[in-house]
Design an enzyme around this catalytic site. Structure first.
Site, PDB file in Angstrom:
ATOM      1  N   LYS A 187       0.875  -1.174   0.000  1.00  0.00           N
ATOM      2  CA  LYS A 187       0.000   0.000   0.000  1.00  0.00           C
ATOM      3  C   LYS A 187       0.912   1.223   0.000  1.00  0.00           C
ATOM      4  O   LYS A 187       1.401   1.653   1.034  1.00  0.00           O
ATOM      5  CB  LYS A 187      -0.905  -0.004   1.234  1.00  0.00           C
ATOM      6  N   GLU A 263       9.434   1.532  11.262  1.00  0.00           N
ATOM      7  CA  GLU A 263      10.415   2.620  11.293  1.00  0.00           C
ATOM      8  C   GLU A 263       9.597   3.903  11.275  1.00  0.00           C
ATOM      9  O   GLU A 263       8.961   4.241  10.276  1.00  0.00           O
ATOM     10  CB  GLU A 263      11.369   2.552  10.105  1.00  0.00           C
ATOM     11  N   CYS A 297      13.656  10.680   7.220  1.00  0.00           N
ATOM     12  CA  CYS A 297      13.478  10.234   8.600  1.00  0.00           C
ATOM     13  C   CYS A 297      14.780  10.332   9.388  1.00  0.00           C
ATOM     14  O   CYS A 297      14.758  10.529  10.605  1.00  0.00           O
ATOM     15  CB  CYS A 297      12.955   8.800   8.630  1.00  0.00           C
ATOM     16  N   GLU A 398       8.798  16.462  15.795  1.00  0.00           N
ATOM     17  CA  GLU A 398       9.300  16.250  14.441  1.00  0.00           C
ATOM     18  C   GLU A 398       8.568  17.171  13.466  1.00  0.00           C
ATOM     19  O   GLU A 398       7.337  17.239  13.444  1.00  0.00           O
ATOM     20  CB  GLU A 398       9.099  14.801  14.018  1.00  0.00           C
TER      21      GLU A 398
END
Length: 494
Positions: A187, A263, A297, A398
């Protein structure tokens, strides 16, 4: 790989189920937008719950069919062929990736597409050369027994991918999953569906059995993402993306006690000591802060600089930020757009929050002027802040944009405490010419990966993953086998 101007890309992005392309059974579609221009460039066909069920069923059937009956050598041969076909069609994948992400062609041609092929090739090598585990043990009656381990495919793996490096991060999961004998239902992010769909053509071209690789398009809740993670025939789920989404997926995975590999987010720190080679540090951190417009990331959003070097570091880093130009051309100096208008607004909200909380905006902080056909793109300025407290919002949360706060420190113990004072634990970088300090501080970082005097230097065989809110599990090389296989021990009494 060439980096010529892009050719037209597909107007229609279809699901790929059981070796065939198809529209969604409920007729739902959504727009595919190029972030560099803000223009709609294609139509994506959303998978219904029935379509997702078909994809999972096709994957399950392939496990019982020719794919499940193949030897490791036969699987490896097919996976190496996939890598070669991606390389042969590198320009097609480059065009698709740039159309979806808006990133400069220079970035995608040097990182995204080569790594997409490398992920298949490397995991084919790992599975082909992985030694087995066996040993003898004494038995109570004075005899002996042989124990040996057998690794078995886990089954149908749901692969849920992010939008920042769509092909790279998708193949990072699909490569080891297939090498270990699993089948997959992918997906991709609704914002970047093209390369996952295009990979279906590669699978058919190399003769991959039907159902081994499937792609369903859509969103999260109430769409393909939820349908996939809720399907009882999915045996494990691997996900890269935002921490909150990971938590929601983990709740779904709890039903049926299914394995997960995550992750997730990060708020990664860099530590620059006064004895660092400043040229190396500026070069490395200008990449870790600004590469892919900060949508990495592993990117750096907190930079701690020892006080004697602080002013000069800020001056040099400011020049590095100001050297970037907005746009999506091939020049490495171009800074591409953010992934969407929604994400641009989120980042700009953090820019405003920094000012509210007392930041000194050293450079950037707004929207650059972009002309021509890219005037409607989702651009923001590369931004540096000083004067922020360690508990400021933009130092804690973040952002996923081209920005960082620069904070001075006075001692090693102080900066270790600051760097580790976060809910996340993905990666860190340490810059020093003192070898003993380098080893000492790197070991003290509560992260999954710590680089010393470099950033993003990745040997694909090494363990990769985060701790805390940054994820669960480790992937890379033989470490991936722990997630993508089940190990059974066989004991034979002699």
């Amino acid at each position: 790989m060439t980096t010529n101007s892009p050719r037209p890309v597909a107007d229609h992005i279809l699901n790929f189920i059981g070796g065939s392309y198809r529209k969604g059974s409920q007729g739902k579609t959504f727009d595919n937008v190029n972030p560099a221009t803000g223009q709609t460039i294609g139509t994506v066909y959303e998978a219904s719950e029935a379509d997702v069920a078909d994809a999972v069923a096709a994957a399950k059937a392939a496990l019982d069919g020719p794919w499940g009956k193949m030897t490791t050598a036969e699987r490896v041969k097919l996976i190496v062929a996939v890598a070669a076909e991606i390389e042969r069609r590198a320009d097609d994948f480059l065009d698709a990736e740039v159309a979806d992400t808006g990133k400069p062609r220079h970035v995608a041609s040097h990182i995204d597409i080569p790594r997409g092929a490398a992920n298949f090739r490397m995991f084919a090598d790992v599975i082909a050369t992985m030694p087995g585990e066996s040993f003898t043990t004494p038995t109570p009656d004075g005899g002996q027994a042989i124990n040996y381990a057998v690794r078995k495919a886990k089954g149908v793996i749901a692969v849920i991918c992010p939008w920042n490096f769509p092909l790279l991060l998708m193949t990072w999961k699909v490569g080891p999953a297939l090498a270990c004998g699993n089948t997959v239902v992918v997906k991709p992010s609704e914002e970047t569906p093209r390369t996952a769909a295009l990979l279906g053509e590669v699978m058919n071209a190399v003769g991959m059995p039907q159902g081994v690789y499937n792609v369903v398009h859509g969103f999260g809740g109430g769409s393909a993402g939820e349908f996939l993670t809720s399907n009882k025939d999915v045996d494990a789920i691997t996900f890269t993306g935002e921490t909150g989404t990971g938590q929601a997926i983990m709740q779904k995975a709890a039903v049926g006690v299914r394995d997960v590999s995550f992750e997730l987010g990060g708020k990664n720190a860099a530590i620059v000591f006064a004895d660092a080679d400043l040229d190396k540090a500026i070069e490395g951190l200008s990449r870790s802060v600004f590469l892919n417009t900060g949508q990495v990331c592993l990117g750096t959003e907190r930079v701690y600089v020892e006080r004697p070097l602080f002013d000069e570091f800020v001056r040099r880093m400011t020049l590095a930020a100001q050297a970037f130009k907005p746009g999506s051309m091939g020049d490495p100096a171009y800074l591409g757009p953010l992934s969407s208008a929604e994400h641009r607004d989120k980042v700009l909200g953090y820019y405003a929050k920094a000012v509210e909380e007392g930041a000194t905006v050293v450079t950037g902080g707004g929207v650059p002027k972009v002309e021509g056909d890219q005037a409607g793109g989702f651009y923001v300025e590369p931004t540096l802040w000083t004067g922020l407290a360690h508990d400021a919002t933009v130092i804690r949360e973040e952002i996923f944009g081209p920005c960082c706060g620069v904070i001075p420190f006075d001692s090693e113990d102080e900066v270790i405490a600051l760097a580790n004072d976060t809910d996340y634990g993905l990666c860190a970088t340490v810059w020093t010419e003192n070898v003993s300090r380098a080893h000492r501080v790197a070991a003290a970082m509560q992260v999954g990966v710590c680089w010393v005097n470099c950033w993003f230097l990745r040997d694909l065989r090494t363990a990769f993953g985060g701790s805390g809110h940054s994820g669960i599990g480790r992937e890379g090389g033989v470490h991936s086998l722990e997630f993508y296989t089940e190990t059974a021990n066989i004991c034979v009494k002699l």
